[in-house]
Design a protein around this motif. Structure first.
Motif, PDB file in Angstrom:
ATOM      1  N   ARG A  55     -15.401  12.257 -30.049  1.00 40.63           N
ATOM      2  CA  ARG A  55     -14.031  12.781 -29.957  1.00 40.63           C
ATOM      3  C   ARG A  55     -14.019  14.170 -29.348  1.00 40.63           C
ATOM      4  NH1 ARG A  55      -9.356  12.453 -30.139  1.00 40.63           N
ATOM      5  NH2 ARG A  55      -8.728  13.483 -32.059  1.00 40.63           N
ATOM      6  N   ALA A  56     -14.914  15.047 -29.813  1.00 36.84           N
ATOM      7  CA  ALA A  56     -14.926  16.422 -29.320  1.00 36.84           C
ATOM      8  C   ALA A  56     -15.288  16.476 -27.840  1.00 36.84           C
ATOM      9  CB  ALA A  56     -15.903  17.261 -30.137  1.00 36.84           C
ATOM     10  N   ILE A  57     -16.305  15.720 -27.448  1.00 37.77           N
ATOM     11  CA  ILE A  57     -16.761  15.769 -26.062  1.00 37.77           C
ATOM     12  C   ILE A  57     -15.722  15.166 -25.120  1.00 37.77           C
ATOM     13  CG2 ILE A  57     -18.514  14.879 -24.469  1.00 37.77           C
ATOM     14  CD1 ILE A  57     -20.537  15.314 -26.717  1.00 37.77           C
ATOM     15  N   ALA A  58     -14.939  14.205 -25.628  1.00 38.58           N
ATOM     16  CA  ALA A  58     -13.869  13.625 -24.806  1.00 38.58           C
ATOM     17  C   ALA A  58     -12.807  14.659 -24.451  1.00 38.58           C
ATOM     18  CB  ALA A  58     -13.233  12.444 -25.534  1.00 38.58           C
ATOM     19  N   MET A  59     -12.761  15.749 -25.200  1.00 41.72           N
ATOM     20  CA  MET A  59     -11.775  16.794 -24.949  1.00 41.72           C
ATOM     21  C   MET A  59     -12.276  17.836 -23.948  1.00 41.72           C
ATOM     22  SD  MET A  59      -9.135  15.974 -26.685  1.00 41.72           S
ATOM     23  CE  MET A  59      -9.556  14.230 -26.453  1.00 41.72           C
ATOM     24  N   LEU A  60     -13.484  17.636 -23.412  1.00 46.11           N
ATOM     25  CA  LEU A  60     -14.072  18.587 -22.467  1.00 46.11           C
ATOM     26  C   LEU A  60     -13.974  18.061 -21.041  1.00 46.11           C
ATOM     27  CD1 LEU A  60     -17.313  19.460 -24.466  1.00 46.11           C
ATOM     28  CD2 LEU A  60     -15.227  20.827 -24.310  1.00 46.11           C
ATOM     29  N   LYS A  61     -13.746  18.957 -20.102  1.00 48.38           N
ATOM     30  CA  LYS A  61     -13.689  18.564 -18.700  1.00 48.38           C
ATOM     31  C   LYS A  61     -15.105  18.367 -18.154  1.00 48.38           C
ATOM     32  CE  LYS A  61     -11.359  22.178 -17.551  1.00 48.38           C
ATOM     33  NZ  LYS A  61     -10.647  23.279 -16.848  1.00 48.38           N
ATOM     34  N   PRO A  62     -15.274  17.600 -17.106  1.00 49.16           N
ATOM     35  CA  PRO A  62     -16.602  17.449 -16.509  1.00 49.16           C
ATOM     36  C   PRO A  62     -17.197  18.809 -16.137  1.00 49.16           C
ATOM     37  CG  PRO A  62     -15.071  15.852 -15.585  1.00 49.16           C
ATOM     38  CD  PRO A  62     -14.246  16.782 -16.427  1.00 49.16           C
ATOM     39  N   GLY A  63     -18.447  19.006 -16.483  1.00 51.52           N
ATOM     40  CA  GLY A  63     -19.095  20.278 -16.206  1.00 51.52           C
ATOM     41  C   GLY A  63     -18.894  21.328 -17.277  1.00 51.52           C
ATOM     42  N   ALA A  64     -18.140  20.996 -18.329  1.00 53.03           N
ATOM     43  CA  ALA A  64     -17.912  21.958 -19.411  1.00 53.03           C
ATOM     44  C   ALA A  64     -19.233  22.310 -20.094  1.00 53.03           C
ATOM     45  CB  ALA A  64     -16.936  21.380 -20.432  1.00 53.03           C
ATOM     46  N   ARG A  65     -19.337  23.535 -20.542  1.00 51.69           N
ATOM     47  CA  ARG A  65     -20.560  24.010 -21.195  1.00 51.69           C
ATOM     48  C   ARG A  65     -20.518  23.725 -22.698  1.00 51.69           C
ATOM     49  NH1 ARG A  65     -18.428  27.072 -17.841  1.00 51.69           N
ATOM     50  NH2 ARG A  65     -17.396  28.415 -19.362  1.00 51.69           N
ATOM     51  N   ILE A  66     -21.673  23.384 -23.238  1.00 53.33           N
ATOM     52  CA  ILE A  66     -21.818  23.124 -24.671  1.00 53.33           C
ATOM     53  C   ILE A  66     -22.989  23.943 -25.189  1.00 53.33           C
ATOM     54  CG2 ILE A  66     -22.306  21.411 -26.453  1.00 53.33           C
ATOM     55  CD1 ILE A  66     -21.172  19.277 -24.631  1.00 53.33           C
ATOM     56  N   VAL A  67     -22.775  24.610 -26.322  1.00 54.51           N
ATOM     57  CA  VAL A  67     -23.845  25.339 -26.992  1.00 54.51           C
ATOM     58  C   VAL A  67     -23.803  24.985 -28.476  1.00 54.51           C
ATOM     59  CG1 VAL A  67     -24.761  27.599 -27.650  1.00 54.51           C
ATOM     60  CG2 VAL A  67     -23.866  27.240 -25.331  1.00 54.51           C
ATOM     61  N   ALA A  68     -24.960  24.698 -29.031  1.00 58.03           N
ATOM     62  CA  ALA A  68     -25.088  24.446 -30.467  1.00 58.03           C
ATOM     63  C   ALA A  68     -26.243  25.275 -30.998  1.00 58.03           C
ATOM     64  CB  ALA A  68     -25.329  22.965 -30.743  1.00 58.03           C
ATOM     65  N   ALA A  69     -26.143  25.676 -32.252  1.00 55.23           N
ATOM     66  CA  ALA A  69     -27.215  26.424 -32.903  1.00 55.23           C
ATOM     67  C   ALA A  69     -27.229  26.074 -34.382  1.00 55.23           C
ATOM     68  CB  ALA A  69     -27.028  27.935 -32.705  1.00 55.23           C
ATOM     69  N   GLY A  70     -28.424  26.107 -34.984  1.00 57.63           N
ATOM     70  CA  GLY A  70     -28.511  25.801 -36.401  1.00 57.63           C
ATOM     71  C   GLY A  70     -29.948  25.758 -36.881  1.00 57.63           C
ATOM     72  N   LEU A  71     -30.128  25.167 -38.047  1.00 58.30           N
ATOM     73  CA  LEU A  71     -31.434  25.054 -38.673  1.00 58.30           C
ATOM     74  C   LEU A  71     -32.198  23.852 -38.142  1.00 58.30           C
ATOM     75  CD1 LEU A  71     -30.309  25.598 -42.385  1.00 58.30           C
ATOM     76  CD2 LEU A  71     -31.484  27.283 -40.938  1.00 58.30           C
ATOM     77  N   VAL A  72     -33.536  23.929 -38.164  1.00 56.99           N
ATOM     78  CA  VAL A  72     -34.389  22.812 -37.759  1.00 56.99           C
ATOM     79  C   VAL A  72     -35.738  22.962 -38.467  1.00 56.99           C
ATOM     80  CG1 VAL A  72     -35.209  24.091 -35.724  1.00 56.99           C
ATOM     81  CG2 VAL A  72     -35.402  21.602 -35.777  1.00 56.99           C
ATOM     82  N   TRP A  73     -36.331  21.814 -38.810  1.00 57.76           N
ATOM     83  CA  TRP A  73     -37.677  21.868 -39.380  1.00 57.76           C
ATOM     84  C   TRP A  73     -38.627  22.509 -38.387  1.00 57.76           C
ATOM     85  CZ3 TRP A  73     -37.465  21.645 -44.185  1.00 57.76           C
ATOM     86  CH2 TRP A  73     -36.869  20.615 -44.911  1.00 57.76           C
ATOM     87  N   ALA A  74     -39.417  23.443 -38.864  1.00 62.08           N
ATOM     88  CA  ALA A  74     -40.452  24.056 -38.042  1.00 62.08           C
ATOM     89  C   ALA A  74     -41.692  23.150 -38.040  1.00 62.08           C
ATOM     90  CB  ALA A  74     -40.809  25.436 -38.602  1.00 62.08           C
ATOM     91  N   PRO A  75     -42.648  23.381 -37.154  1.00 65.19           N
ATOM     92  CA  PRO A  75     -43.902  22.617 -37.195  1.00 65.19           C
ATOM     93  C   PRO A  75     -44.589  22.797 -38.552  1.00 65.19           C
ATOM     94  CG  PRO A  75     -43.729  23.847 -35.135  1.00 65.19           C
ATOM     95  CD  PRO A  75     -42.607  24.318 -36.008  1.00 65.19           C
ATOM     96  N   PRO A  76     -45.385  21.821 -38.970  1.00 67.41           N
ATOM     97  CA  PRO A  76     -45.989  21.866 -40.308  1.00 67.41           C
ATOM     98  C   PRO A  76     -46.921  23.053 -40.535  1.00 67.41           C
ATOM     99  CG  PRO A  76     -46.889  20.064 -38.998  1.00 67.41           C
ATOM    100  CD  PRO A  76     -45.701  20.570 -38.264  1.00 67.41           C
ATOM    101  N   TRP A  77     -47.417  23.662 -39.450  1.00 66.27           N
ATOM    102  CA  TRP A  77     -48.293  24.819 -39.639  1.00 66.27           C
ATOM    103  C   TRP A  77     -47.518  26.114 -39.886  1.00 66.27           C
ATOM    104  CZ3 TRP A  77     -48.123  21.922 -35.119  1.00 66.27           C
ATOM    105  CH2 TRP A  77     -47.458  22.495 -34.045  1.00 66.27           C
TER     106      TRP A  77
END
Length: 216
Positions: free
Chosen positions: A141-163
Motif C-alpha cells: 500500500r505504501a509503495i503504491a503511493m510513491l511515484k516511479p523513481g521515488a527514494r526510500i530509506v529505512a533504518a532499524g535494528l538487526v541481528w549482528a554477526p554471532p562474533w
C-alpha cells in the motif's frame, strides 16, 4: 497471542506504543544521529512530498519539514492515537510551516488518497518500523503511493554477526521492548528491498543497526 494475525498484531503494537508514548522521545534520543542520516539520505528537495511511515511522536517531522519547506508536504502515518497526539503537538510547538497530513491508521489501511489525491509522493521514510516492514500488505500500500523513481530509506535494528555477542544482547533487549514481531531480525529489510531498485544496506553501531536506501 498470535502476532502473525493482522488484527492481533495491530492491537498488540498499539498497546505497546501507547505504553511507551510518555517516555518515547527520551528512549529514542540515542538514535538521533541515525535519524538525521536517514533523512539526509532521502535527498529531499523543497516542494516535494514525503511519507513518514510509522511517524510515532513526530521526531522526524522537524527534519523532514526543513528539507521540503513550506511548499512541500509530509504525510505522517501512525496507528497509535497517543503517539499521533504527540506528533500533532510537536508540529504546533515547533511551528513547522510544512503542510502535514496526519493519518491515524496502520500502513495497510491508511487513507493515503485523502492526503495525496491523484498525486504520488517523492520519498518514503521507515525509521525503526520493524513491524511495518514485516507486513506485506502495508508495504504494498505504501509503495503504491510513491511515484516511479521515488527514494526510500529505512533504518532499524538487526541481528549482528554471532562474533559480536554484545551487539546482539543490545538488539535483543531493544527488540523485546519495542517490537511485536521478532521474526526476520536477521534481515528486516528483506520484503522492502525486494520492492526496490538499487537497494543498498549499510551497518551501524557495531552491526546492530542498519540503513537501507534505494528507489521505487
Amino acid at each position: 497471542m498470535n502476532t502473525h494475525d493482522p488484527g492481533s498484531a495491530r492491537h498488540a503494537l498499539n498497546a505497546l506504543y501507547a505504553r511507551r508514548a510518555p517516555v518515547y522521545d527520551y528512549e529514542l534520543m540515542p538514535v538521533a544521529p541515525l535519524r538525521r542520516e536517514a533523512i539526509a539520505a532521502l535527498d529531499l528537495q523543497p516542494g516535494q512530498t514525503v511519507l513518514d511511515i510509522g511517524a510515532g511522536t513526530g521526531l522526524s517531522l522537524p527534519g523532514l519539514s526543513r528539507a521540503v519547506g513550506r511548499t512541500g508536504r509530509i504525510v505522517a502515518v501512525e496507528p497509535c492515537e497517543t503517539m499521533m497526539r504527540q506528533a500533532r503537538q510537536r508540529a504546533r510547538t515547533e511551528h513547522l510551516d510544512t503542510p502535514i497530513d496526519f493519518l491515524p491508521a496502520a500502513a495497510e489501511d491508511a487513507p493515503y488518497e485523502s492526503a495525496l489525491g491523484t498525486r504520488r509522493a517523492d520519498a518514503a521514510l521507515f525509521f525503526f518500523t520493524h513491524d511495518v516492514l514485516q507486513d506485506e500488505v502495508g508495504l504494498t500500500r505504501a509503495i503504491a503511493m510513491l511515484k516511479p523513481g521515488a527514494r526510500i530509506v529505512a533504518a532499524g535494528l538487526v541481528w549482528a554477526p554471532p562474533w559480536l555477542p554484545m551487539s546482539n544482547c543490545f538488539v535483543l533487549g531493544a527488540a523485546m521492548h519495542s517490537i511485536v514481531r521478532m521474526d526476520n531480525l536477521d534481515c528486516p529489510w528483506r520484503l522492502l528491498a525486494g520492492r526496490m531498485n538499487d537497494a543498498e544496506v549499510e551497518r551501524r553501531w557495531l552491526a546492530s543497526a542498519y540503513v537501507l536506501r534505494g528507489y521505487v
